[in-house]
Design a protein around this motif. Structure first.
Motif, short mmCIF file in Angstrom:
data_model
loop_
_atom_site.label_atom_id
_atom_site.label_comp_id
_atom_site.label_asym_id
_atom_site.label_seq_id
_atom_site.Cartn_x
_atom_site.Cartn_y
_atom_site.Cartn_z
N LEU B 98 0.84 -1.21 0.00
CA LEU B 98 0.00 0.00 0.00
C LEU B 98 0.87 1.25 0.00
N THR B 99 0.36 2.30 -0.63
CA THR B 99 1.09 3.58 -0.65
C THR B 99 0.98 4.22 0.74
N ALA B 100 1.72 5.31 0.91
CA ALA B 100 1.69 5.99 2.21
C ALA B 100 0.27 6.41 2.58
N VAL B 101 -0.44 7.02 1.62
CA VAL B 101 -1.81 7.47 1.90
C VAL B 101 -2.70 6.28 2.24
N GLU B 102 -2.54 5.22 1.49
CA GLU B 102 -3.37 4.03 1.74
C GLU B 102 -3.04 3.41 3.09
N ASN B 103 -1.79 3.45 3.46
CA ASN B 103 -1.40 2.94 4.78
C ASN B 103 -2.00 3.78 5.90
N VAL B 104 -2.05 5.08 5.66
CA VAL B 104 -2.65 5.96 6.67
C VAL B 104 -4.13 5.62 6.84
N CYS B 105 -4.79 5.30 5.72
CA CYS B 105 -6.23 5.00 5.76
C CYS B 105 -6.51 3.52 5.98
N MET B 106 -5.50 2.77 6.29
CA MET B 106 -5.62 1.32 6.46
C MET B 106 -6.80 0.93 7.35
N GLY B 107 -7.69 0.11 6.79
CA GLY B 107 -8.84 -0.37 7.56
C GLY B 107 -9.95 0.66 7.70
N ARG B 108 -9.77 1.79 7.01
CA ARG B 108 -10.78 2.85 7.12
C ARG B 108 -11.31 3.24 5.75
N LYS B 109 -12.31 4.11 5.79
CA LYS B 109 -12.98 4.43 4.53
C LYS B 109 -12.10 5.26 3.61
N ASP B 110 -12.32 5.02 2.33
CA ASP B 110 -11.63 5.70 1.25
C ASP B 110 -11.73 7.23 1.39
N GLU B 129 3.12 10.80 -0.81
CA GLU B 129 1.80 10.18 -0.62
C GLU B 129 1.68 8.84 -1.35
N LYS B 130 2.29 8.79 -2.54
CA LYS B 130 2.13 7.56 -3.33
C LYS B 130 3.31 6.61 -3.18
N ALA B 131 4.21 6.94 -2.26
CA ALA B 131 5.38 6.08 -2.08
C ALA B 131 5.01 4.82 -1.32
N LEU B 132 5.61 3.72 -1.72
CA LEU B 132 5.42 2.47 -0.99
C LEU B 132 6.37 2.47 0.22
N PRO B 133 6.08 1.71 1.26
CA PRO B 133 6.96 1.69 2.44
C PRO B 133 8.42 1.42 2.08
N SER B 134 8.62 0.58 1.06
CA SER B 134 10.01 0.25 0.68
C SER B 134 10.74 1.47 0.12
N GLU B 135 9.99 2.50 -0.26
CA GLU B 135 10.61 3.71 -0.81
C GLU B 135 10.78 4.80 0.26
N LEU B 136 10.44 4.47 1.50
CA LEU B 136 10.54 5.45 2.59
C LEU B 136 11.64 5.03 3.56
N SER B 137 12.21 6.03 4.22
CA SER B 137 13.20 5.71 5.25
C SER B 137 12.46 5.22 6.50
N ARG B 141 8.60 6.06 7.65
CA ARG B 141 7.59 5.02 7.87
C ARG B 141 6.90 5.23 9.23
N GLN B 142 7.71 5.59 10.23
CA GLN B 142 7.12 5.78 11.56
C GLN B 142 6.18 7.00 11.56
N ARG B 143 6.50 8.01 10.74
CA ARG B 143 5.60 9.17 10.63
C ARG B 143 4.28 8.75 10.00
N VAL B 144 4.37 7.87 8.98
CA VAL B 144 3.15 7.36 8.35
C VAL B 144 2.31 6.62 9.41
N ALA B 145 3.00 5.86 10.26
CA ALA B 145 2.28 5.12 11.31
C ALA B 145 1.60 6.09 12.28
N VAL B 146 2.26 7.20 12.54
CA VAL B 146 1.64 8.22 13.42
C VAL B 146 0.40 8.78 12.74
#
Lengths: 378, 216
Positions: B98-110, B129-137, B141-146
């Motif tokens: 999933l992209t960063a945005v999709e990870n942020v919305c994980m399990g939630r509505k579009d 926003e469209k980066a995959l986790p493998s493309e992030l430091s 990634r931890q910011r995306v999790a926040v």
């Protein structure tokens, strides 16, 4: 819609999806194609041996001709529209799985048009044979299968497999649903060894419209030691008893394919799922219930299975259209690529493997210990 | 907002029985940034899981807005977690496809995607926003999790060692965001072993061998 959408995993991980997808599609392709081809054989047999009895019932003498008294009884029946004396014979044509017989009806010249119309046939090219002429009008499928056309000869002397006394010249080509041939009764009788005198050996009995069942009930009461009655019911019974083995065999093959594919797909899905435990653990931790998780996993399998099914059906139709047009069509073997049989026989593939996957994945997800996953102890 | 009453959690039975949380009572008010400080194995994560309804206590009760979580059906607790709570874990747990945005919305509505983009922007991830986790430091990634924990504007954030695997600069940033979030009327309960971060919290508890110390 909730993110990730069902199917997104497989869409973004095509290397994982393609083997599963192709597994389903190829199984559906094989089962669908075989089902359609066997269906075409059955349909071809049905059209040749059962469908004509939708138009008439056949009364055949068990002795040397049908007694006048019985003939009069049939004539007197209010449900009878027309009685046509007949002799029948068969020619052989190549079918999909061996040779099949095709009926040649020999009827009086003045009744031939009526018989043709009621059976659902018409002359496409040429003409019907005249009274007493050694001619024959054959259905276009028979002509294609035998590689003959107007002016060619047909009969036992040309092909020993044909039960057609003497040699007949093709005078016309027929078209329609029933693959029959029409010859002259007058000529047949002249050739026939059995002399029935003034009596007729057999009759096509045409019912008044809407009275077929009543007529068949009436004919069933004729003395069984003197005549044999063949009608739609008897033809259908015989057809069913002959065709049920083919369908049984097909369902058996289908069951084996479904079982193998289901196991393979269930296993692959479980492997994929085990690789996604953190994803499911996270979803559970943020508040999705086990039921919702199972539903999500099931939706994914369902999408993949039915996408494979659709591709398999489309591919099967393509293969069948090719076979019908370029391989079997030119040999006069009709194939119906658009029948529902392929759908019916191959539908258990996506359904069963979805159920099987659901059972294996569901078990894992319902017991998911997401705390262990979140704590990194999985 | 959240009250725990004589909360205990034990693992195993008999000789092998281990008390991870021992008779803990705590009260967390709206707008508070509570930090639970303790070394590894002290029971801080277990306490966090109990307070958030992820685990059921062996004894005692947890109340959220006066409702006893231990008396609820699992599906009701899951609903509260889904709607009212946000979680940050020690690992980012980003979904690799999933992209960063999709990870942020994980399990939630579009429909939350817009808010997800705003959050990523605020967390210095504009353009990712469209980066995959493998493309992030790792830090990104931890910011995306926040962002994932904040996207649905939960009443309470539960953060389990969110700074354990990041450098001190990002750790300070994460704590600062959480403090700001609490300033807007939300609540945050964070478990950490790093006493340096205590300055960001409004209330600090220490925990050792499952016993919770008094608030400072």
């Amino acid at each position: 819609m909730i993110i990730p959408f069902p199917g997104l995993f497989y869409w973004r991980n095509r290397a994982k999806a393609v083997p599963l997808f192709l597994l389903v599609a190829s199984s559906v392709l094989v089962v669908g194609t075989v089902a359609t081809l066997t269906g075409s054989v059955l349909m071809s047999v049905y059209r040749a041996n059962v469908k004509p009895y939708e138009a008439y019932s056949l009364v055949v003498s068990k002795q040397a001709g049908i007694p006048k008294q019985i003939t009069n009884e049939i004539v007197a029946c209010e449900h009878v529209e027309e009685m046509v004396p007949v002799l029948d014979s068969k020619v052989k044509v190549k079918g999909l799985f061996g040779t099949e017989g095709r009926t040649i009806l020999a009827v009086p010249e003045d009744r031939a048009d009526f018989c043709l119309a009621r059976i659902g046939l018409r002359v496409k090219k040429g003409r019907l044979p005249y009274a007493g002429e050694d001619g024959i009008a054959i259905h276009e499928e028979i002509a294609t299968a035998k590689g003959i056309s107007i002016g060619d000869l047909v009969g036992r002397e040309v092909n020993p497999d044909d039960y057609l006394w003497g040699m007949f010249q093709v005078t016309g080509i027929l078209t329609g649903d029933v693959p029959y041939g029409i010859a002259s009764l007058e000529y047949f009788k002249a050739q026939w060894a059995l002399d029935t005198g003034e009596l007729d050996f057999a009759y096509l009995v045409f019912p008044r419209e809407g009275y077929r069942d009543e007529l068949n009930s009436y004919l069933a009461m004729l003395p069984g030691n003197q005549v044999l009655v063949r009608n739609l019911g008897t033809a259908e019974r015989q057809f069913r008893s002959e065709s049920q083995n083919m369908d049984l065999l097909l369902w058996l093959v289908n069951f084996l394919v479904v079982a193998i594919i289901s196991c393979a797909m269930g296993l692959l899905n479980t492997v994929h799922l085990l690789g996604r435990m953190k994803e499911y653990g996270l979803l559970a931790a943020i508040g999705l219930t086990p039921t919702q998780l199972v539903r999500r996993a099931f939706d994914e399998v369902l999408i993949l299975a039915f996408a494979g099914y659709v591709l398999g059906i489309v591919a099967s139709k393509g293969v069948l259209i090719y076979i019908a047009k370029w391989i079997l069509g030119p040999r006069g073997i009709p194939v119906s690529p658009m029948g529902l049989r392929a759908l019916m026989f191959s539908l258990p593939i996506p359904v069963m493997l979805s159920v099987f996957s659901f059972a294996t994945i569901g078990r894992h997800l319902l017991r998911l210990d997401f705390i262990s996953i979140m704590e990194g102890r999985d | 907002m959240i009250t725990a009453d004589n909360l205990s959690l034990s693992y195993g039975q008999g000789q092998t029985r281990c008390l991870a949380v021992n008779a803990v009572s705590i009260k967390v008010e709206r707008g508070e940034f509570v930090m639970i400080l303790g070394p590894s194995g002290s029971g801080k994560s277990s306490l966090l899981y109990l307070l958030s309804g992820l685990r059921s206590p062996s004894s005692g009760n947890v109340f959220y807005l006066g409702r006893d979580l231990s008396g609820m059906r699992a599906s009701e607790v899951a609903r509260i977690r889904y709607e009212c709570f946000g979680f940050i874990f020690q690992q980012h747990f980003l979904v690799p496809y999933l992209t960063a945005v999709e990870n942020v919305c994980m399990g939630r509505k579009d429909a939350l995607k817009y808010r997800a983009r705003v959050l990523l922007h605020q967390l210095h991830l504009a353009g990712k926003e469209k980066a995959l986790p493998s493309e992030l430091s790792y830090g990104q990634r931890q910011r995306v999790a926040v962002a994932r924990a904040l996207v649905h504007e939960p009443q309470v954030i539960f953060a389990d060692e969110p700074t354990a695997s990041v450098d001190s600069e990002l750790a300070a940033e994460i704590c600062d965001w959480l403090r700001q979030y609490c300033g807007a009327g939300h609540t945050c309960i964070m478990a950490t072993h790093d006493s340096q971060l205590a300055k960001y919290a409004s209330t600090v508890y220490s925990i050792r061998d499952g016993h919770l110390g008094s608030a400072t």
